[in-house]
Design a protein around this motif. Sequence first.
Motif, PDB file in Angstrom:
ATOM      1  N   TYR A  63      -6.546 -12.649  11.415  1.00 14.70           N
ATOM      2  CA  TYR A  63      -5.813 -13.581  12.268  1.00 14.70           C
ATOM      3  C   TYR A  63      -5.213 -12.756  13.403  1.00 14.70           C
ATOM      4  CZ  TYR A  63      -2.264 -11.547   9.259  1.00 14.70           C
ATOM      5  OH  TYR A  63      -1.494 -10.665   8.563  1.00 14.70           O
ATOM      6  N   THR A  64      -4.659 -13.428  14.384  1.00 12.24           N
ATOM      7  CA  THR A  64      -4.028 -12.732  15.497  1.00 12.24           C
ATOM      8  C   THR A  64      -2.787 -11.990  15.003  1.00 12.24           C
ATOM      9  OG1 THR A  64      -4.802 -14.415  17.038  1.00 12.24           O
ATOM     10  CG2 THR A  64      -3.007 -12.987  17.787  1.00 12.24           C
ATOM     11  N   ASN A 108      12.295 -11.540  18.632  1.00 15.38           N
ATOM     12  CA  ASN A 108      10.942 -12.074  18.472  1.00 15.38           C
ATOM     13  C   ASN A 108      10.567 -12.242  17.002  1.00 15.38           C
ATOM     14  OD1 ASN A 108      10.572 -12.090  21.235  1.00 15.38           O
ATOM     15  ND2 ASN A 108       9.495 -10.126  21.282  1.00 15.38           N
ATOM     16  N   SER A 109      11.211 -11.483  16.120  1.00 14.61           N
ATOM     17  CA  SER A 109      10.857 -11.561  14.703  1.00 14.61           C
ATOM     18  C   SER A 109      11.309 -12.864  14.060  1.00 14.61           C
ATOM     19  CB  SER A 109      11.425 -10.364  13.940  1.00 14.61           C
ATOM     20  OG  SER A 109      12.825 -10.269  14.095  1.00 14.61           O
ATOM     21  N   GLY A 132       2.960 -13.602  18.923  1.00 14.15           N
ATOM     22  CA  GLY A 132       1.728 -12.859  19.169  1.00 14.15           C
ATOM     23  C   GLY A 132       0.647 -13.666  19.857  1.00 14.15           C
ATOM     24  N   HIS A 133       0.909 -14.948  20.086  1.00 17.56           N
ATOM     25  CA  HIS A 133      -0.072 -15.810  20.754  1.00 17.56           C
ATOM     26  C   HIS A 133      -0.108 -15.512  22.254  1.00 17.56           C
ATOM     27  CE1 HIS A 133       3.264 -18.366  22.182  1.00 17.56           C
ATOM     28  NE2 HIS A 133       3.796 -18.144  20.986  1.00 17.56           N
ATOM     29  N   LEU A 167       9.001  -6.854  12.595  1.00 18.42           N
ATOM     30  CA  LEU A 167       8.281  -7.678  11.622  1.00 18.42           C
ATOM     31  C   LEU A 167       6.816  -7.659  12.033  1.00 18.42           C
ATOM     32  CD1 LEU A 167       9.308 -11.257  10.386  1.00 18.42           C
ATOM     33  CD2 LEU A 167       6.944 -10.639  10.886  1.00 18.42           C
ATOM     34  N   PHE A 168       5.994  -6.977  11.248  1.00 17.28           N
ATOM     35  CA  PHE A 168       4.586  -6.811  11.583  1.00 17.28           C
ATOM     36  C   PHE A 168       3.730  -7.507  10.523  1.00 17.28           C
ATOM     37  CE2 PHE A 168       5.697  -2.613  13.878  1.00 17.28           C
ATOM     38  CZ  PHE A 168       6.042  -3.323  15.023  1.00 17.28           C
ATOM     39  N   ASP A 169       3.106  -8.593  10.938  1.00 16.72           N
ATOM     40  CA  ASP A 169       2.261  -9.422  10.068  1.00 16.72           C
ATOM     41  C   ASP A 169       0.825  -9.221  10.532  1.00 16.72           C
ATOM     42  OD1 ASP A 169       0.934 -11.458   8.721  1.00 16.72           O
ATOM     43  OD2 ASP A 169       2.540 -12.918   8.981  1.00 16.72           O
TER      44      ASP A 169
END
Length: 508
Positions: free
Chosen positions: A245-246, A254-255, A261-262, A278-280
Amino acid sequence: MASSSSPSSLSPPKVPTELYVTNREKLLKSLRQYLIETSRPLHGFVFLQGGEEKFRYCTDHIELFRQESYFAYLFGVTEPGFCGAIDVATGNSILFVPRLPADYAVWLGEIKPLSYFQEKYKVSMVYYTDEIVGALHKISKEVDKPLLFLLHGLNTDSSNFSNAAGFEGIEKFESDLTTLHPILTECRVLKSDLELAVVKFANDISSEAHVEVMRKIQVGMKEYQLESIFLHHTYMYGGCRHCSYTCICATGENSAVLHYGHAAAPNDRTLEDGDMALFDMGAEYNFYGSDITCSFPVNGKFTSDQSLIYNAVLDAHNAVISAMRPGVSWLDMHKLAEKIILESLKKGCIVVGNVDDMMTERLGAVFMPHGLGHLLGIDTHDPGGYLKGPKRSKEPGLRSLRTARELEEGMVITVEPGCYFIDALLDPAMENSNTSKFFNREAIGRFKGFGGVRIESDVHVTANGSNNMTNVPREVWEIEAVMAGAAWPLDKASACSRENKVNNGPSC
């Protein structure tokens, strides 16, 4: 094999074609059982259409192709333009290959014979796509209008419908648009050992890449630079050309943007000292995906407030995984996570009052508006969440659950509790007469602009419990040690020493 000097200990594994043979056999068994139970004859063809290449608007630029997921599940075909069939009576599998023009060999490479695809994908027969009508009638022998089980049904995650296959001459067949989708979708819910091995590798390489991001993050970097480190690692060392996913690479406020991220928020903020990150991010390998979220301070050291929120989420994450086993309601797991987070927020004096009353008023959804997790496999949000069992709730938070089923052995599901400070949710809740009494407004003000924390792992439901396939630092002391340069996994001696200091006593 990766060299000893490589930042990776992994190498991309060969995925056996038997994985897709097994998937076809599983579908055939389920479909035949259904036909017997409904007193229908065991004949006809499962017929699926693979994905097509897509051009960028009106240009000749072709987007990187990724196979349609149901077709990938049954056939493992990486190329575009194919169709596939399974003969219900015999179990024979048939691929239909596009007939390529001669100049394909000039621009795109060798034109492979049909025998190549029969061997590559371990199917019974191969024809060209312009031979579908004749081939299926030939196989059906004396049947005037052979029956086609076509894939058509609702994806309850996306609210989009899968499109039934179409081809020139389809009117010469009978079509069934209702039988296949629920049966094939349910097949995808429970993973075979061969599937689990691929999901495990996607987790291994993604976990390793998340640790690499932790090691390299610095104040002053751009969010997209961390995305780049992740993507480079999973492709360079894991052969993962596709991402699940993106990527969500969110720092600071932003978290608290759940799907950051879009295109309108393209991971482009500059990291500041004191930010939480926060990194997904999750890699996809051979169609199967991973979905991992790590949260940590950009500067490598947790503040007391950051620890408070982080540990609230971590406690919920760990409690859910400990409670998971076949027969457990996912709705109950979501509520368990909410309750633990609210109890932690109460201990931290961010909310006040009775936690059970907060649960009744759905206060948990103010801090965790999304669902606890989702089925994972060939799609990041694998289908089947509401195929059978409980319907979707209409209550805040619970309506965002992507499944409310009871857990079953063989499911792979993400566990991703979160706690966020989102003005668009907090402001109305603090004004609402039913919920305003629960907030310590001074403390809430302290967390304005904090963002949020999410911790996400990919978990396999086993016969007696669960197995967490994600392997990243989770405890505060583990994260700080890795960000300070310690190897991961931490060696036991240094880990015990460090944890003893944190806990003021022996624990190992």
